[in-house]
Structure formats: structure tokens, C-alpha cells
Design a protein around this motif. Structure first.
Motif, PDB file in Angstrom:
ATOM      1  N   ALA A   7       1.034  -0.902   0.170  1.00 61.65           N
ATOM      2  CA  ALA A   7      -0.285  -0.266  -0.121  1.00 61.65           C
ATOM      3  C   ALA A   7       1.341   1.435   0.410  1.00 61.65           C
ATOM      4  CB  ALA A   7      -0.479  -0.255   1.318  1.00 61.65           C
ATOM      5  N   TRP A   8       0.046   2.310  -0.598  1.00 56.67           N
ATOM      6  CA  TRP A   8       0.961   3.832  -0.235  1.00 56.67           C
ATOM      7  C   TRP A   8      -0.091   4.904  -0.296  1.00 56.67           C
ATOM      8  CZ3 TRP A   8       1.943   6.834  -4.701  1.00 56.67           C
ATOM      9  CH2 TRP A   8       0.915   7.322  -5.544  1.00 56.67           C
ATOM     10  N   GLY A   9       0.864   5.611  -0.492  1.00 57.72           N
ATOM     11  CA  GLY A   9      -0.343   7.108  -0.455  1.00 57.72           C
ATOM     12  C   GLY A   9       0.161   8.107   0.434  1.00 57.72           C
ATOM     13  N   ARG A  61       4.661   4.896   2.232  1.00 58.91           N
ATOM     14  CA  ARG A  61       4.486   2.783   1.666  1.00 58.91           C
ATOM     15  C   ARG A  61       4.868   1.646   2.659  1.00 58.91           C
ATOM     16  NH1 ARG A  61       8.817   1.133  -3.597  1.00 58.91           N
ATOM     17  NH2 ARG A  61       7.352  -1.185  -4.400  1.00 58.91           N
ATOM     18  N   VAL A  62       3.911   0.866   2.569  1.00 60.77           N
ATOM     19  CA  VAL A  62       3.830   0.299   3.074  1.00 60.77           C
ATOM     20  C   VAL A  62       3.808  -1.675   1.918  1.00 60.77           C
ATOM     21  CG1 VAL A  62       2.589  -1.879   4.561  1.00 60.77           C
ATOM     22  CG2 VAL A  62       3.378   0.824   5.474  1.00 60.77           C
ATOM     23  N   TYR A 120       3.010 -10.225   5.292  1.00 56.44           N
ATOM     24  CA  TYR A 120       2.743  -9.318   6.335  1.00 56.44           C
ATOM     25  C   TYR A 120       4.407  -8.548   6.689  1.00 56.44           C
ATOM     26  CZ  TYR A 120       0.986 -13.845   7.878  1.00 56.44           C
ATOM     27  OH  TYR A 120       0.373 -15.599   7.798  1.00 56.44           O
ATOM     28  N   ALA A 121       4.037  -6.765   7.071  1.00 58.13           N
ATOM     29  CA  ALA A 121       5.274  -6.108   7.311  1.00 58.13           C
ATOM     30  C   ALA A 121       5.412  -6.006   8.796  1.00 58.13           C
ATOM     31  CB  ALA A 121       4.208  -5.549   6.408  1.00 58.13           C
ATOM     32  N   ASN A 122       6.352  -5.083   8.913  1.00 61.35           N
ATOM     33  CA  ASN A 122       6.810  -4.828  10.321  1.00 61.35           C
ATOM     34  C   ASN A 122       7.014  -3.389  10.422  1.00 61.35           C
ATOM     35  OD1 ASN A 122       9.219  -5.395   9.414  1.00 61.35           O
ATOM     36  ND2 ASN A 122       9.992  -5.989  10.964  1.00 61.35           N
ATOM     37  N   TYR A 123       7.324  -2.787   9.314  1.00 68.09           N
ATOM     38  CA  TYR A 123       7.073  -1.041   8.754  1.00 68.09           C
ATOM     39  C   TYR A 123       6.753  -0.687   7.796  1.00 68.09           C
ATOM     40  CZ  TYR A 123      10.597  -2.564   5.109  1.00 68.09           C
ATOM     41  OH  TYR A 123      10.917  -2.868   4.026  1.00 68.09           O
TER      42      TYR A 123
END
Length: 460
Positions: A213-215, A230-231, A239-242
Motif C-alpha cells: 500500500a502507499w499514499g 509505502r508499506v 505481513y509487514a513490520n515497518y
């Protein structure tokens, strides 16, 4: 009809009768025409395919994205220089400001270098393609000489007649324009259409992270009005952690993250880290689906603390209530977070709602809370994405690998639903895994198979 066929065959072939000594009659068939060059036709088809593959919308949009980034970066640099001239104290402030300006100039130089490289590449591509098209045209004209029965000419005539017929029909029976779309209390007017793509870039990780995702932050802190975030789902595409921050659109495009990463946790995944691609940033806090929970996490980027809000009982999560189309479902899209002019929203579904979309307003706070909730008549797994604009929920569905349709709306002000909006999105890749509206610049931000894309929302 039979007579015509016989005459045509006689024109192509000559028949000779040989009378052997016996009573048997033997006919010898001789083709009086040249043999059709099938190998040459295959070569033309291969060359045409290569030519089509070389000219893609992505290459044009890459150039447009670089120009847009440069267009936005130069006024920002000019503004910073003017500020330095007004507030220069001749001491430490000036030294630090000059270092900031030096970094900005380096970023702009990188952007210009990429732009120059893209421009030269486009010039070579244009020259090569023009020559290829001329060669293909000459070869096709030569191949048409073998069409002695004028089949190709007949197809061309039919195509022209069909085109003329369509123009005539549209003149007398014009296409009815869609009625105005519903809206809540919207300062921009009514949602009419979208244009674009305006930006198309992979950033610094070309093709590496399919989901993400981003924005922009619709309510940013002072000094961060031009920042982007941005993720990327770096673990198993789930999964993400930052969250990664950028000081401008141009730095995102060229892949220079000055602020860098803000870590939620050192492990991935673990409690309160990100699960799924539907993430938004609002007022300096990241909102997302908590790992392995039917809850929304709020991560404050300044204090680096996490608070949560529990969703209603029997909310579907852990990839049991995803966005889908006929060919696939998008994993871990049970919860969709969205932003608009009024704040943050969460879209989900529950067992009691039989899989239909449910919409709740998230009220900012520590911890955040759920406010009013609305229930809709649209089935979540028949939808590929949702977003909010001016208090109206919009839903999309998959049409083809090139097209997505905004087909549905739910107005939270009136409760009115529509299933026939007919607003089409031109896609650059087959799937849109994340879609969110930015009230800052009225843009739709999309994350599509590792690419970041924007579309301009048009209001009346």
C-alpha cells in the motif's frame, strides 16, 4: 453458386486429360498460381508481435511520472531557497539549510538523469519502431498480391461498412450519459469520473513486493505536507513490520527514502504487526489489520506505540472474508481501511451479515473507537476493492486484465445504494490489491502487482 465455384477453380487450375492405353481415365491437376509463402507470413506475424511488445503504455507512463515528479520538486526547492534567503542568520541555521538544499539538488539531479535516460531510450525506440512498421507494411502489400479471390479486400470493405453503420447509429441513438452519482457532504461536488493513470512507478524495489500500500497523509503534521509513505508485505506476501517514508513524490519515484523506515516491531510477523495490504496513514498514525486478530491497529509514528480497536463479534478475518473475482481471491483482505475528508473508515464483513459489506467509522483517539456502523446489500467476495470519498463508499469489480469498474456506491448520509455507476479504471497490471482515496489532492492511490499508480478523481 456451384457454377461460380467451378469457374473460379478453372481460373486457378488447368486440367488435362490423359488417355492411357487402358480404359481408365486419369486426370492430372496443375496449379497455375504461385505457392503462398507461409514462412514469410509467419515471419511478419513474429515481427508484428515484437513491435507490439516494445510499445507499451508502461513506458509512456514512466516518462510522464518522471516529468510529474520533477514538476512538483522544482517549486518545492524554490520555496526552500526563498525561505533560506529570508531567515539566514549567517550561522548554524544557514549551514544546515544548505545541506538540506544540497540533498534536494542531488535528488533532482538523479531524477533528471533518469529522465534523460528514458528520453534517449524513447527516441531510439521510436526510430526503430518506425522502420519496423514501414517494413511490415511493405511485406503485407506484397502478401496481398496472393489474394487472387480478394478475401482480404472484402474483409476491409466489411470493416469500413460496419464503422460507418456504427457512426450512423450513434448519430440517431446517442449513448445516454449516466446520471449524477450520489454523494455526502462533499466540498468538491459530485463524483463524476476518473482519469489516468497519472503516476506509474515501481519505485526502488522494481517487481520485488507484489502486495502493499502507499499514499499520503490526509491530515499531516506541519512540515510533512509533501511526504509519501509505502508499506510492502515483505513476509510471505502477507505481513509487514515497518512503514517507509519519502519526503516527496519524486524521491519515491527515484527510490530515495530520506526519513527511512519506521519499525513497528523487529519481528515479522508478530503481535500488532501488519497483516494484509489494506493500510492507510492518517494524522501521523498508521491504521491496519492487526496480525492474527479481528481488530484494527493504530501505530503512532512519533511515539511508536500501538493501540487497537476490536471489531464486532464474528467478524471474518485471517483470509476468510477476502475481496475476490472469478479467477482468484486476494489473500488477507478481510479488513479494508480507507480515508476521506472526514477521517478513517474500516470495511469488513461478519457471519451475521452473510458476507455483505459492513462499514464503520473509526474515531481517532488513544485507543481508537468504532462509531456509527452501516450495513450494505453488496456481497464482499463479489468485490475487488473499496474506497471512501466524501462519506460515500465505492466498490469495484474485475472486468478484465485491463479494466476495473467502480460499479457500486453507498451514501452514508442518505443510506442510498446504487449498483450501476459504470465508472471504469484503466489498469496497468491485471490486479489492484490496494485502492484508497486521498482528499489532499483528490487522487486514487492504487498498488498493483508491485507498482504504484494514481488516478485523478473528477468532481462536478
Amino acid at each position: 453458386m456451384k457454377l461460380n465455384v467451378i469457374v473460379t477453380l478453372c481460373a486457378l487450375f488447368s486440367l488435362t486429360r490423359q488417355a492411357p492405353p487402358r480404359d481408365d481415365c486419369v486426370c492430372k491437376l496443375i496449379n497455375s498460381q504461385k505457392a503462398f509463402p507461409h514462412d514469410k507470413l509467419s515471419t511478419v506475424e513474429v515481427n508484428a508481435t515484437k513491435c507490439t511488445d516494445n510499445i507499451t503504455p508502461q513506458k509512456t507512463l514512466e516518462l510522464e511520472s518522471l516529468l510529474l515528479g520533477l514538476e512538483r520538486r522544482l517549486p518545492q526547492l524554490q520555496e526552500n531557497v526563498s525561505m533560506l534567503e529570508m531567515e539566514d542568520d549567517g550561522d548554524l541555521y544557514a549551514v544546515l539549510s544548505l545541506q538540506v538544499l544540497e540533498n534536494e539538488l542531488m535528488e533532482i539531479k538523479q531524477l533528471i538523469d533518469r529522465l534523460n535516460g528514458s528520453t534517449l531510450g524513447h527516441q531510439r525506440l521510436t526510430t526503430d519502431t518506425n522502420k519496423q512498421l514501414q517494413d511490415l507494411r511493405a511485406e503485407m502489400v506484397q502478401l496481398e498480391t496472393y489474394d487472387t479471390m480478394q478475401v482480404v479486400k472484402g474483409h476491409q470493405d466489411n470493416h469500413r461498412l460496419k464503422k460507418d453503420l456504427d457512426q450512423c447509429r450513434n448519430t440517431f441513438f446517442p449513448t445516454i450519459q449516466p446520471t449524477q452519482h450520489p454523494h455526502g457532504s462533499c466540498p468538491h461536488g459530485q463524483f463524476q469520473n476518473i482519469t489516468g493513470p497519472r503516476v506509474y512507478t515501481a519505485g526502488e524495489y522494481s517487481g520485488s513486493y507484489k502486495y502493499g500500500a502507499w499514499g499520503r497523509d490526509p491530515k499531516p503534521e506541519v512540515g510533512k505536507e509533501n511526504w509519501y509513505w509505502r508499506v510492502m508485505l515483505t513476509s510471505s506476501d502477507k505481513y509487514a513490520n515497518y512503514v517507509r517514508l519519502y519526503s516527496s513524490l519524486s524521491t519515491l519515484i527515484v527510490g530515495v527514502s530520506n526519513p527511512g523506515n519506521v519499525m513497528i516491531h523487529s519481528s515479522n510477523p508478530t503481535t500488532n504487526t501488519i497483516q494484509g495490504p489494506n493500510v492507510v496513514l492518517y494524522e501521523g498514525a498508521l491504521y491496519y489489520n492487526c496480525y492474527n486478530k479481528d481488530a484494527v491497529c493504530r501505530f503512532n509514528l512519533t511515539t511508536q506505540t500501538v493501540t487497537t480497536v476490536q471489531l464486532p463479534k464474528d467478524t471474518r478475518f485471517n483470509s476468510k472474508g477476502n475481496f475476490c473475482h472469478l479467477d482468484e481471491c486476494y489473500p488477507y483482505t478481510d479488513l479494508d481501511l480507507a480515508t476521506d475528508e472526514s477521517g478513517v473508515w474500516v470495511i469488513y464483513t461478519t457471519k451475521q451479515d452473510f458476507g455483505n459489506l459492513v462499514l464503520s467509522k473509526v474515531e481517532e483517539g488513544v485507543p481508537p473507537t468504532l462509531n456509527q456502523t452501516w450495513r450494505t446489500s453488496v456481497y464482499k467476495q463479489g468485490v475487488t476493492n473499496t474506497f471512501m470519498a466524501c462519506g460515500v463508499l465505492y466498490a469495484t469489480r474485475y472486468v478484465s486484465k485491463d479494466t476495473e469498474e467502480i460499479f457500486y456506491s453507498f451514501d452514508t448520509a442518505t443510506g442510498a445504494e446504487r449498483f450501476n455507476l459504470g465508472i471504469f479504471i484503466k489498469k496497468m497490471t491485471p490486479n489492484i490489491y490496494f485502492l484508497n482515496y486521498s482528499p489532499v489532492d483528490q487522487m486514487l492511490h492504487a498498488y498493483c502487482d508491485a507498482y504504484m499508480v494514481t488516478y485523478k478523481v473528477l468532481f462536478s
